[in-house]
Design an enzyme around this catalytic site. Structure first.
Site, short mmCIF file in Angstrom:
data_model
loop_
_atom_site.label_atom_id
_atom_site.label_comp_id
_atom_site.label_asym_id
_atom_site.label_seq_id
_atom_site.Cartn_x
_atom_site.Cartn_y
_atom_site.Cartn_z
N LYS A 23 3.60 -2.89 -6.25
CA LYS A 23 2.81 -2.64 -5.04
C LYS A 23 3.68 -2.92 -3.83
O LYS A 23 4.36 -3.95 -3.76
CB LYS A 23 1.60 -3.55 -5.05
CG LYS A 23 0.90 -3.72 -3.71
CD LYS A 23 -0.43 -4.38 -3.91
CE LYS A 23 -0.80 -5.27 -2.78
NZ LYS A 23 -2.16 -5.81 -2.90
C1 R5P Z 1 -1.41 -9.82 -0.40
O1 R5P Z 1 -0.57 -10.55 -0.87
C2 R5P Z 1 -2.59 -9.58 -1.14
O2 R5P Z 1 -2.17 -9.55 -2.46
C3 R5P Z 1 -3.42 -8.34 -0.87
O3 R5P Z 1 -4.01 -7.99 -2.07
C4 R5P Z 1 -2.66 -7.16 -0.38
O4 R5P Z 1 -2.05 -7.43 0.84
C5 R5P Z 1 -3.53 -5.90 -0.27
O5 R5P Z 1 -4.56 -6.04 0.61
P1 R5P Z 1 -4.57 -5.36 2.03
O6 R5P Z 1 -4.87 -3.90 1.82
O7 R5P Z 1 -5.66 -6.06 2.76
O8 R5P Z 1 -3.22 -5.56 2.66
#
Ligand code: R5P
Length: 263
Positions: A174
């Site tokens: 990711k």
């Molecule tokens: C960050 O470390 C977290 O794992 C979140 O899951 C990630 O940032 C994704 O969430 P968002 O779309 O709010 O950035």
């Protein structure tokens, strides 16, 4: 790839499209009760029908998701830091692999912090997690470039992070969307999904982000704040799903958003 890993990945990535809409609700592990995630059960429940998987910690999984739920869990197993502490990059592993197995998760996930003083430790933690994942047939999602690392959000840096994660053995990665995003995808031999990041000014921008990422090779989203901090979270996830899983153009998805939101 072994059967168990393939089978679990097929729960997360729809085998018909090869794509996923993961709902990220793990933010509390370092942010505490962040806005609109103060009561995770209330936030998550209406969104589950439109998500392919949930990304969350064991505490939220156990306490805020019904065990009868069929939603695949991608379990965050790293942490040990907080937004008020000295370094968000100083993460360790917080959950044993045995507990992840007991929770019947479809994948485990942790962050790596390339370019920080904690680079080596977090990368070796990833290696350890991948070894365990291979032993038990559970895929590992590596999360790249969070916190301060966001400042370095360009294709060169994100390619470096994603490629290192894949070389260590992460089954998918990711990262963040960026200019020349296709270069990140092309140089990473495992699927890449994108985070949403902080809430954008307009929800149309969120749909555009999801659309552009998919068009440049992302295999889905792992999105949090742009969905559940939106005024209309169900409309938000349904329209993101339209873009990711149904190839909806941005205008059509935005119309869906407006109609579900009752605007
Ligand atoms: C960050 O470390 C977290 O794992 C979140 O899951 C990630 O940032 C994704 O969430 P968002 O779309 O709010 O950035």
């Amino acid at each position: 790839m072994q059967w168990g890993i393939k089978n679990r990945l097929a729960r997360i990535f729809n085998p018909e499209t090869g794509r996923t809409v993961m709902l990220a609700v793990d933010h509390g592990y370092f942010l505490g009760p962040t806005r609109k995630l103060e009561n995770p059960r209330e936030t998550i429940a209406p969104l589950i029908p439109y998500a392919d998987a949930l990304m969350l910690t064991r505490g939220v999984l156990r306490n805020c998701v019904d065990p009868e739920s069929r939603i695949p869990a991608v379990l965050r197993v790293s942490g040990g830091v907080s937004i008020v502490g000295p370094s968000l990059a100083d993460e360790g592993l917080t959950t044993s692999f045995e507990d992840a197995i007991r929770l019947n998760v479809s994948a485990v996930t942790m962050s790596i912090f390339v370019g920080t003083e904690h680079e080596r430790e977090t990368l070796l933690n990833l290696a350890e997690l991948v070894d365990q994942g291979e032993t038990y047939g559970i895929p590992v999602l590596a999360v790249t470039a969070v916190g301060k690392e966001l400042e370095k959000r360009d294709a060169r840096f994100l390619s470096l992070c994603c490629r290192i994660a894949a070389e260590i053995g992460a089954h998918y990665v990711k990262t963040y969307y960026c200019e020349d995003f296709e270069k990140v995808v092309e140089s990473c031999p495992v699927p890449v999904v994108i985070a949403g990041g902080p809430q954008l000014d307009s929800f149309r921008d969120t749909l555009q982000l999801a659309h552009d990422a998919i068009a440049r090779g992302a295999r889905g989203v792992d999105m949090g704040r742009n969905i559940w901090q939106d005024e209309h979270p169900v409309a938000a996830i349904r329209s993101v799903r339209g873009v990711v899983q149904e190839n909806m153009p941005v205008d059509e998805a935005f119309e869906l958003y407006r109609s579900v939101a009752g605007r």
